[in-house]
Structures are given as C-alpha cells and as structure tokens.
Motif scaffolding. Structure first.
Motif, PDB file in Angstrom:
ATOM      1  N   ILE A  34      -6.690  -0.134  -0.575  1.00 16.22           N
ATOM      2  CA  ILE A  34      -5.900   0.434  -1.669  1.00 16.22           C
ATOM      3  C   ILE A  34      -6.723   1.479  -2.421  1.00 16.22           C
ATOM      4  O   ILE A  34      -6.257   2.590  -2.690  1.00 16.22           O
ATOM      5  N   ALA A  35      -7.968   1.125  -2.758  1.00 21.09           N
ATOM      6  CA  ALA A  35      -8.829   2.060  -3.487  1.00 21.09           C
ATOM      7  C   ALA A  35      -9.067   3.327  -2.681  1.00 21.09           C
ATOM      8  O   ALA A  35      -9.061   4.444  -3.232  1.00 21.09           O
ATOM      9  N   THR A  82      -5.289  -5.584  -9.211  1.00 18.82           N
ATOM     10  CA  THR A  82      -5.618  -6.875  -8.614  1.00 18.82           C
ATOM     11  C   THR A  82      -5.957  -7.928  -9.666  1.00 18.82           C
ATOM     12  O   THR A  82      -5.652  -9.106  -9.486  1.00 18.82           O
ATOM     13  N   LEU A 126       2.491   1.713  -3.475  1.00 22.61           N
ATOM     14  CA  LEU A 126       1.559   2.167  -4.505  1.00 22.61           C
ATOM     15  C   LEU A 126       1.222   3.650  -4.330  1.00 22.61           C
ATOM     16  O   LEU A 126       1.164   4.405  -5.312  1.00 22.61           O
ATOM     17  N   GLU A 181      -8.059  -4.753  -0.737  1.00 25.93           N
ATOM     18  CA  GLU A 181      -8.326  -4.078  -2.013  1.00 25.93           C
ATOM     19  C   GLU A 181      -9.056  -2.758  -1.771  1.00 25.93           C
ATOM     20  O   GLU A 181      -8.736  -1.734  -2.388  1.00 25.93           O
ATOM     21  N   ARG A 182     -10.036  -2.786  -0.875  1.00 26.38           N
ATOM     22  CA  ARG A 182     -10.770  -1.552  -0.567  1.00 26.38           C
ATOM     23  C   ARG A 182      -9.853  -0.511   0.061  1.00 26.38           C
ATOM     24  O   ARG A 182      -9.986   0.689  -0.221  1.00 26.38           O
ATOM     25  N   PHE A 242      -5.900   5.460  -2.839  1.00 24.30           N
ATOM     26  CA  PHE A 242      -5.806   6.119  -4.147  1.00 24.30           C
ATOM     27  C   PHE A 242      -6.750   7.323  -4.195  1.00 24.30           C
ATOM     28  O   PHE A 242      -6.386   8.400  -4.659  1.00 24.30           O
ATOM     29  N   LEU A 244       0.830  -1.204   0.000  1.00 24.85           N
ATOM     30  CA  LEU A 244       0.000   0.000   0.000  1.00 24.85           C
ATOM     31  C   LEU A 244       0.865   1.255   0.000  1.00 24.85           C
ATOM     32  O   LEU A 244       0.629   2.190  -0.776  1.00 24.85           O
ATOM     33  N   ALA A 275     -10.134   5.596  -8.696  1.00 24.70           N
ATOM     34  CA  ALA A 275      -9.408   4.771  -7.731  1.00 24.70           C
ATOM     35  C   ALA A 275      -9.869   3.323  -7.799  1.00 24.70           C
ATOM     36  O   ALA A 275      -9.057   2.391  -7.766  1.00 24.70           O
ATOM     37  N   THR A 320      -7.487   0.201  -9.026  1.00 20.88           N
ATOM     38  CA  THR A 320      -7.285  -0.904  -8.086  1.00 20.88           C
ATOM     39  C   THR A 320      -7.696  -2.216  -8.721  1.00 20.88           C
ATOM     40  O   THR A 320      -7.004  -3.241  -8.584  1.00 20.88           O
ATOM     41  N   THR A 321      -8.804  -2.216  -9.441  1.00 11.93           N
ATOM     42  CA  THR A 321      -9.259  -3.424 -10.126  1.00 11.93           C
ATOM     43  C   THR A 321      -8.243  -3.881 -11.166  1.00 11.93           C
ATOM     44  O   THR A 321      -7.980  -5.087 -11.312  1.00 11.93           O
TER      45      THR A 321
END
Length: 210
Positions: free
Chosen positions: A134-135, A164, A72, A131-132, A138, A69, A156, A160-161
C-alpha cells in the motif's frame, strides 16, 4: 459462445466460495492447522483450483487486499484538484465506517478475524507485506504528481500507518470486550485523530495540481 460477463461472475463466485470456506476453517481451527487440501475438499474444488485463485495460502484469508489496494489508489487519483491526499483518505475512512464495511475494523465479526491473523506468524508477515505494498502504491502516485521521491515515500508511509492503525485500534478494542456500537461511535474521533496527526506532520503535501 459463453457470455464473458457470466464467466467472470462464476469466477468471482468460485473465488468467494473458496475464501469463505477457508476463513471458516481458519477461524475454527487456526491458520496453521488447516491445509489447502482440506480447504479444496470442503469447497468442492481441486487443490489446483484453489492455487489458481490464491497462489499463496495466506491470501485465502487476507483476500481483500487487491480490491482494497485498488480502491485506495483510486481514492488518491480521483481526488479533486486542491484536495490533499490526507483529506481524501480521511474521508474514505469515514465512509467505510459509516457503511459498516469490514475494513473499517469496527464490526461485530472482527474478533475471529483478528485472532486468526495475530496468532499466525505467516499471516502477520503477509499482513505487513501488504502494508508495504500500500505504501509503495501511494508513493508511486505522489511521485507521479510531484516528482519528489523522498517526501513521497515519507508521506506514503505516514498515511499507510494512519489507515492500518485506525483499523487495528478498532479491532483491538472489540477483541478486548468493548461494545461494538460504542467502538463504532468513538471511531469517528479516532479517524480524525489519526489524520490530524498525519496532516499536521505532512501539511497539504501533496496538493493535487490544478
């Protein structure tokens, strides 16, 4: 007085040891079948020490998240003026692949990791939670740059999608029996396809202000 740098290195070494021991046990037996007490005993530390380093059992296995994280977010914040977030993250994914980094997904040891992850509902729930996170990170960067909340969250999520999906696609192919070197070569095109799709959808937003 003890050297602060030495203390930090020892802490990092202990954390890595615990994580390595835990991952080995999880791969042998499955995440749900291994207790924290067993991990502590195998690593030669107390159960309390394990929880000091890893407050959640799931993070013993998904232990790269904090570093991932931070990296990124750094990629976004340090990108030159005029370089889009999409372009910066595309280049970062290519660099991970070229370096043979585990987070590229195109590595020989991937199937064991992927089996443990996908066979555990608790791990999958934590995976989606990461994942959430990270989004959300962003989106915070984009809102700070543009002041636009809705578009920032949309972009974002898309980026992220892309990240991943690139990772899971490589892992899935290797788990299905595809040759690792073939996957590595073809993953260059997969990364570009993913970010082409994101870029055509989001354009140059957000272009970093000059």
């Amino acid at each position: 007085m003890a050297d602060p740098g030495l203390r930090e290195r020892k802490k990092r070494a202990t954390r890595q040891l615990i994580s390595n021991v835990a991952s080995g046990l999880f791969i042998q037996r499955g995440f749900e079948e291994v207790t924290v007490a067993e991990i502590a005993e195998a690593a030669g530390v107390s159960k309390m020490t394990v929880f000091n380093y890893f407050p959640r059992k799931e993070d013993l296995f998904l232990d790269r998240h904090a570093d991932r994280l931070a990296e990124l977010v750094s990629v976004l914040r340090s990108r030159p003026a005029g370089v889009s977030a999409c372009a910066a993250l595309r280049a970062h994914q290519h660099s991970l692949l070229a370096a043979g980094h585990p987070l590229s997904g195109a590595i020989a040891g991937g199937p064991g990791f992927w089996w443990v992850l996908t066979s555990s509902p608790a791990l999958m729930a934590r995976w989606y939670e990461q994942e959430r996170e990270i989004a959300e990170a962003f989106a915070e960067v984009f809102v700070a740059e543009t002041g636009e909340a809705f578009r920032s969250r949309m972009v974002a999520g898309l980026l992220t999608t892309a990240i991943t999906t690139v990772f899971s696609y490589a892992m899935g192919r290797i788990l299905a029996g595809d040759d690792v070197e073939v996957v590595r070569r073809e993953q260059v095109g997969v990364i570009d396809q993913a970010f082409d799709l994101a870029e055509h959808g989001v354009g140059e937003f957000p272009g970093k202000p000059s």
